[in-house]
Design a protein around this motif. Structure first.
Motif, PDB file in Angstrom:
ATOM      1  N   LEU A 115      16.732  27.499  49.342  1.00  0.00           N
ATOM      2  CA  LEU A 115      16.411  28.343  48.421  1.00  0.00           C
ATOM      3  C   LEU A 115      15.361  29.373  48.728  1.00  0.00           C
ATOM      4  O   LEU A 115      14.805  29.262  49.650  1.00  0.00           O
ATOM      5  CB  LEU A 115      16.132  27.544  47.130  1.00  0.00           C
ATOM      6  CG  LEU A 115      16.941  26.574  46.596  1.00  0.00           C
ATOM      7  CD1 LEU A 115      16.502  25.482  45.430  1.00  0.00           C
ATOM      8  CD2 LEU A 115      18.369  26.943  46.283  1.00  0.00           C
ATOM      9  N   TYR A 116      15.553  30.476  48.002  1.00  0.00           N
ATOM     10  CA  TYR A 116      14.991  31.830  48.360  1.00  0.00           C
ATOM     11  C   TYR A 116      13.486  31.919  48.600  1.00  0.00           C
ATOM     12  O   TYR A 116      13.124  32.174  49.655  1.00  0.00           O
ATOM     13  CB  TYR A 116      15.332  32.777  47.183  1.00  0.00           C
ATOM     14  CG  TYR A 116      14.625  34.279  47.593  1.00  0.00           C
ATOM     15  CD1 TYR A 116      15.452  35.244  48.197  1.00  0.00           C
ATOM     16  CD2 TYR A 116      13.502  34.604  47.284  1.00  0.00           C
ATOM     17  CE1 TYR A 116      14.983  36.411  48.561  1.00  0.00           C
ATOM     18  CE2 TYR A 116      13.045  35.919  47.610  1.00  0.00           C
ATOM     19  CZ  TYR A 116      13.782  36.890  48.098  1.00  0.00           C
ATOM     20  OH  TYR A 116      13.180  38.197  48.412  1.00  0.00           O
ATOM     21  N   ARG A 117      12.783  31.094  47.754  1.00  0.00           N
ATOM     22  CA  ARG A 117      11.255  31.231  48.105  1.00  0.00           C
ATOM     23  C   ARG A 117      10.790  30.252  49.280  1.00  0.00           C
ATOM     24  O   ARG A 117      10.020  30.632  50.161  1.00  0.00           O
ATOM     25  CB  ARG A 117      10.445  30.791  46.703  1.00  0.00           C
ATOM     26  CG  ARG A 117       9.067  30.941  46.925  1.00  0.00           C
ATOM     27  CD  ARG A 117       8.120  30.149  45.974  1.00  0.00           C
ATOM     28  NE  ARG A 117       8.357  30.128  44.593  1.00  0.00           N
ATOM     29  CZ  ARG A 117       7.841  29.715  43.535  1.00  0.00           C
ATOM     30  NH1 ARG A 117       6.769  29.090  43.922  1.00  0.00           N
ATOM     31  NH2 ARG A 117       8.341  29.677  42.423  1.00  0.00           N
ATOM     32  N   ALA A 118      11.607  29.422  49.346  1.00  0.00           N
ATOM     33  CA  ALA A 118      11.134  28.338  50.494  1.00  0.00           C
ATOM     34  C   ALA A 118      11.847  28.843  51.720  1.00  0.00           C
ATOM     35  O   ALA A 118      11.267  28.755  52.976  1.00  0.00           O
ATOM     36  CB  ALA A 118      12.102  27.046  50.237  1.00  0.00           C
ATOM     37  N   CYS A 119      12.919  29.723  51.654  1.00  0.00           N
ATOM     38  CA  CYS A 119      13.223  30.467  52.902  1.00  0.00           C
ATOM     39  C   CYS A 119      12.290  31.539  53.516  1.00  0.00           C
ATOM     40  O   CYS A 119      11.907  31.652  54.447  1.00  0.00           O
ATOM     41  CB  CYS A 119      14.718  31.050  52.683  1.00  0.00           C
ATOM     42  SG  CYS A 119      16.093  29.830  52.637  1.00  0.00           S
TER      43      CYS A 119
END
Length: 381
Positions: free
Chosen positions: A85-89
């Motif tokens: 997922l975006y923030r974790a990436c």
């Protein structure tokens, strides 16, 4: 091999539940960090014996979370970091590099043509994603359609690996006794023809189309909506205005695997359905549709790369429907007239078995850790 999975949150969602299923089958020692929202899936992972760390991130711009994440990675002695997922990436790739981990894999679960995880694809969102992507070893697309979107964004083709989401075929296999028990628990009348929808109750899923379609169908048709979300109140109001409130059932969020929560689980609810419908116009994969096929259900969909990326002969049981309530009402009526087919997993569902997906992901892991080039095998049947 020791791996750390970093994910934005662990509420009930497709990416979150896919992570839990993945960890049940990966032959790797894995821990999980959730940046925020350690919800029901975190509890399920804990029950599976997986260590889960909640980073307590306050928001997208909580930069203080970065050094905390670096410390977790360094302390764990991990060979590989896998982000979801975006923030974790964005945060996970940078933290892994700072911590000295060079094998960094990211899975892109939710990239659509115009949105990612519900956020609009602005120039800034794209630029930040591409900048962080360069810090990783490989980016995993859950379908060839998502891989094409990543290439159009500017991610170099050699860095993209296609590893489809996986389905536990045994869990979603049809069971007549489970079907009858679940239908009784839900209070469905005998002989009801149940149309099911599964997913977050958000505007983009267009479940209102199914509610309005129900109003055009005979009174023995029911709608079973599995999921929670901000549009539930609106959908209830729509059902009331359409005169079908008594034939629409809302189950709330249901985990895909047992975690001790009350009520029937997702495979039981799928077994209770007679047809699955997904009017969402933009999907990255379409996991719920594949799970429905694994339960032997006929499937109507507006967008499902998991099905569309397969050759026509592998799409038996699935039909694409374009349009609104009238089009879905016609398609539902035609499916009922055609009669029930065998409740066995079709070719498309078997193609996406979790064992096949984890084997492919292990190839990606090995290439990332050793630094060897790797190309994923063809995703065709």
């Amino acid at each position: 091999m020791r791996a750390l999975h970093i994910i934005t949150g662990l509420g009930v969602g497709g990416a979150e539940q896919q992570l839990r299923l993945l960890l049940r089958h990966l032959p790797v020692d894995c821990d999980v960090v959730t940046l925020t929202n350690p919800g029901p899936v975190a509890d399920g992972l804990g029950a599976d014996g997986v260590r889960v760390v909640h980073l307590g991130m306050g928001g997208n711009r909580d930069l203080a979370a970065l050094p905390r994440l670096v410390r977790v990675i360094r302390a764990g002695g991990y060979d590989l970091v896998h982000t979801h997922l975006y923030r974790a990436c964005v945060y996970g790739r940078l933290a892994a590099r700072v911590a000295g981990v060079r094998a960094v894999v990211a899975t892109e679960h939710s990239l659509g043509d115009t949105q990612m995880e519900g956020r609009r694809l602005t120039t800034g969102v794209r630029a930040l994603y591409l900048a962080s992507e360069r810090l990783g070893s490989a980016t995993v697309a859950v379908s060839p359609t998502v891989a094409d979107r990543l290439r159009r964004w500017g991610v170099p083709a050699p860095r993209i690996e296609v590893v489809p989401n996986g389905v536990d075929l045994d869990r979603f296999g049809f069971d007549a006794e489970r079907r009858e028990l679940t239908r009784r628990r839900l209070g469905l009348p005998e002989g009801a023809y149940v149309v099911g929808g599964i997913g977050r109750l958000t505007r983009g899923k267009r479940f209102d189309v199914l509610v309005r379609a129900l109003a055009l169908l005979p009174e023995d048709h029911w709608l079973l909506l599995v999921g929670g979300g901000p549009e539930e109140h609106m959908l209830r109001r729509t059902a009331h205005e359409a005169g079908v409130a008594g034939r629409v059932l809302f189950t709330g969020e249901r985990p895909g695997v047992p975690d001790g929560s009350p009520g029937p689980d997702l495979p039981s609810l799928t077994a209770a359905m007679d047809l699955f419908a997904s009017p969402s116009p933009e999907e990255a994969f379409g996991l719920a549709a594949v799970e429905a096929l694994a339960s032997g259900l006929p499937v109507l969909y507006a967008s499902c790369p998991a099905i569309e990326d397969l050759p026509p002969q592998a799409r038996a049981g699935a039909r694409r429907v374009r349009g609104g309530p009238e089009a879905y009402a016609r398609a539902i009526a035609e499916a009922r007239t055609a009669g029930p087919g065998p409740r066995t997993a079709g070719r498309a569902a078997r193609h996406y078995s979790i064992t096949r997906s984890t084997a492919r992901l292990m190839d990606v892991y090995t290439a990332a850790v050793t630094g060897a080039p790797h190309r994923a095998p063809s995703t065709g049947p």
